[in-house]
Scaffold this motif. Sequence first.
Motif, PDB file in Angstrom:
ATOM      1  N   HIS A  82       0.769  -1.176   0.058  1.00  0.00           N
ATOM      2  CA  HIS A  82       0.014  -0.162   0.148  1.00  0.00           C
ATOM      3  C   HIS A  82       1.011   1.267  -0.046  1.00  0.00           C
ATOM      4  O   HIS A  82       0.270   2.310   0.006  1.00  0.00           O
ATOM      5  CB  HIS A  82      -1.030   0.045   1.133  1.00  0.00           C
ATOM      6  CG  HIS A  82      -2.018  -1.077   0.937  1.00  0.00           C
ATOM      7  ND1 HIS A  82      -3.219  -0.797   0.402  1.00  0.00           N
ATOM      8  CD2 HIS A  82      -2.361  -2.193   1.483  1.00  0.00           C
ATOM      9  CE1 HIS A  82      -3.988  -1.820   0.409  1.00  0.00           C
ATOM     10  NE2 HIS A  82      -3.388  -2.780   0.978  1.00  0.00           N
ATOM     11  N   GLY A  83       2.090   1.155  -0.053  1.00  0.00           N
ATOM     12  CA  GLY A  83       2.977   2.231  -0.241  1.00  0.00           C
ATOM     13  C   GLY A  83       3.157   3.191   1.072  1.00  0.00           C
ATOM     14  O   GLY A  83       3.494   4.047   1.155  1.00  0.00           O
ATOM     15  N   ILE A  84       3.075   2.213   2.301  1.00  0.00           N
ATOM     16  CA  ILE A  84       3.240   3.009   3.738  1.00  0.00           C
ATOM     17  C   ILE A  84       4.782   2.345   4.033  1.00  0.00           C
ATOM     18  O   ILE A  84       5.134   1.412   4.109  1.00  0.00           O
ATOM     19  CB  ILE A  84       2.270   2.230   4.535  1.00  0.00           C
ATOM     20  CG1 ILE A  84       0.713   2.521   4.048  1.00  0.00           C
ATOM     21  CG2 ILE A  84       2.252   2.905   6.056  1.00  0.00           C
ATOM     22  CD1 ILE A  84       0.449   3.971   4.122  1.00  0.00           C
TER      23      ILE A  84
ATOM     24  N   SER B   7       0.828   5.554  -6.282  1.00  0.00           N
ATOM     25  CA  SER B   7      -0.220   5.411  -7.211  1.00  0.00           C
ATOM     26  C   SER B   7      -1.656   5.400  -6.363  1.00  0.00           C
ATOM     27  O   SER B   7      -1.715   5.214  -5.355  1.00  0.00           O
ATOM     28  CB  SER B   7      -0.043   3.701  -7.662  1.00  0.00           C
ATOM     29  OG  SER B   7      -1.198   3.054  -8.306  1.00  0.00           O
ATOM     30  N   ASP B   8      -2.779   5.961  -7.166  1.00  0.00           N
ATOM     31  CA  ASP B   8      -3.773   6.233  -6.404  1.00  0.00           C
ATOM     32  C   ASP B   8      -4.619   4.711  -6.195  1.00  0.00           C
ATOM     33  O   ASP B   8      -5.199   4.779  -5.202  1.00  0.00           O
ATOM     34  CB  ASP B   8      -4.978   6.922  -7.300  1.00  0.00           C
ATOM     35  CG  ASP B   8      -4.403   8.339  -7.651  1.00  0.00           C
ATOM     36  OD1 ASP B   8      -3.766   8.808  -6.551  1.00  0.00           O
ATOM     37  OD2 ASP B   8      -4.967   9.003  -8.508  1.00  0.00           O
TER      38      ASP B   8
ATOM     39  N   GLN C 103      -3.019   2.512  -4.672  1.00  0.00           N
ATOM     40  CA  GLN C 103      -2.694   1.950  -3.525  1.00  0.00           C
ATOM     41  C   GLN C 103      -3.542   2.596  -2.254  1.00  0.00           C
ATOM     42  O   GLN C 103      -3.579   1.955  -1.178  1.00  0.00           O
ATOM     43  CB  GLN C 103      -1.059   2.424  -3.099  1.00  0.00           C
ATOM     44  CG  GLN C 103      -0.243   1.683  -3.980  1.00  0.00           C
ATOM     45  CD  GLN C 103       1.320   2.178  -3.853  1.00  0.00           C
ATOM     46  OE1 GLN C 103       1.484   3.398  -4.133  1.00  0.00           O
ATOM     47  NE2 GLN C 103       2.180   1.481  -3.848  1.00  0.00           N
ATOM     48  N   LEU C 104      -3.930   4.028  -2.624  1.00  0.00           N
ATOM     49  CA  LEU C 104      -4.559   4.594  -1.268  1.00  0.00           C
ATOM     50  C   LEU C 104      -6.180   4.127  -1.457  1.00  0.00           C
ATOM     51  O   LEU C 104      -6.953   4.561  -0.717  1.00  0.00           O
ATOM     52  CB  LEU C 104      -4.526   5.905  -1.677  1.00  0.00           C
ATOM     53  CG  LEU C 104      -3.254   6.726  -1.057  1.00  0.00           C
ATOM     54  CD1 LEU C 104      -3.311   8.300  -1.707  1.00  0.00           C
ATOM     55  CD2 LEU C 104      -3.119   6.502   0.257  1.00  0.00           C
ATOM     56  N   GLU C 105      -6.694   3.493  -2.674  1.00  0.00           N
ATOM     57  CA  GLU C 105      -7.970   3.172  -2.897  1.00  0.00           C
ATOM     58  C   GLU C 105      -8.749   2.398  -1.885  1.00  0.00           C
ATOM     59  O   GLU C 105      -9.766   2.665  -1.198  1.00  0.00           O
ATOM     60  CB  GLU C 105      -8.263   2.519  -4.223  1.00  0.00           C
ATOM     61  CG  GLU C 105      -9.433   2.646  -4.922  1.00  0.00           C
ATOM     62  CD  GLU C 105      -9.459   1.984  -6.215  1.00  0.00           C
ATOM     63  OE1 GLU C 105      -9.680   1.018  -6.360  1.00  0.00           O
ATOM     64  OE2 GLU C 105      -8.938   2.750  -7.099  1.00  0.00           O
ATOM     65  N   ARG C 106      -8.080   1.309  -1.285  1.00  0.00           N
ATOM     66  CA  ARG C 106      -8.683   0.481  -0.372  1.00  0.00           C
ATOM     67  C   ARG C 106      -7.657   0.504   0.934  1.00  0.00           C
ATOM     68  O   ARG C 106      -7.692  -0.445   1.591  1.00  0.00           O
ATOM     69  CB  ARG C 106      -8.733  -1.073  -0.884  1.00  0.00           C
ATOM     70  CG  ARG C 106      -9.565  -1.085  -1.971  1.00  0.00           C
ATOM     71  CD  ARG C 106     -10.924  -1.352  -1.749  1.00  0.00           C
ATOM     72  NE  ARG C 106     -11.577  -1.648  -2.825  1.00  0.00           N
ATOM     73  CZ  ARG C 106     -13.043  -1.371  -2.844  1.00  0.00           C
ATOM     74  NH1 ARG C 106     -13.649  -0.759  -1.914  1.00  0.00           N
ATOM     75  NH2 ARG C 106     -13.716  -1.483  -4.047  1.00  0.00           N
ATOM     76  N   ILE C 107      -6.871   1.543   1.148  1.00  0.00           N
ATOM     77  CA  ILE C 107      -6.103   1.640   2.423  1.00  0.00           C
ATOM     78  C   ILE C 107      -6.663   1.687   3.703  1.00  0.00           C
ATOM     79  O   ILE C 107      -6.222   1.040   4.755  1.00  0.00           O
ATOM     80  CB  ILE C 107      -5.040   2.860   2.308  1.00  0.00           C
ATOM     81  CG1 ILE C 107      -3.765   2.609   3.035  1.00  0.00           C
ATOM     82  CG2 ILE C 107      -5.790   4.040   2.433  1.00  0.00           C
ATOM     83  CD1 ILE C 107      -2.537   3.661   2.847  1.00  0.00           C
TER      84      ILE C 107
END
Length: 95
Positions: A28-30, A40-41, A43-47
């Motif tokens: 998720h890019g964390i 990437s969007d 990655q944030l979509e279902r974070i």
Amino acid sequence: MREIVHIQIGQCGNQIGAKFWEVIGEEHGIDLKGNYIGDSDVQLERINVYFNEAHGNKYVPRAILVDLEPGTMDSIRGSHIGHMFRPDNFIYGTV
């Protein structure tokens, strides 16, 4: 949207759980301190399925770490992923 609360119990559960959060964070890019560093969007979509957004755009795992002894909790708290968690994520017995 679904939300998951991850409960990891005992030494083995917490060791496996620590690796789980490391991998989920990467996906998720964390980073290891809870900051979003992805590009990437998607990655944030279902974070919010796995993480709560905290103050300062930090993401905290939606997790409960449980053990009878504080040793496992201390090793996770002192590890490279320890900064991802809030102190109240850790529950352990006292003698």
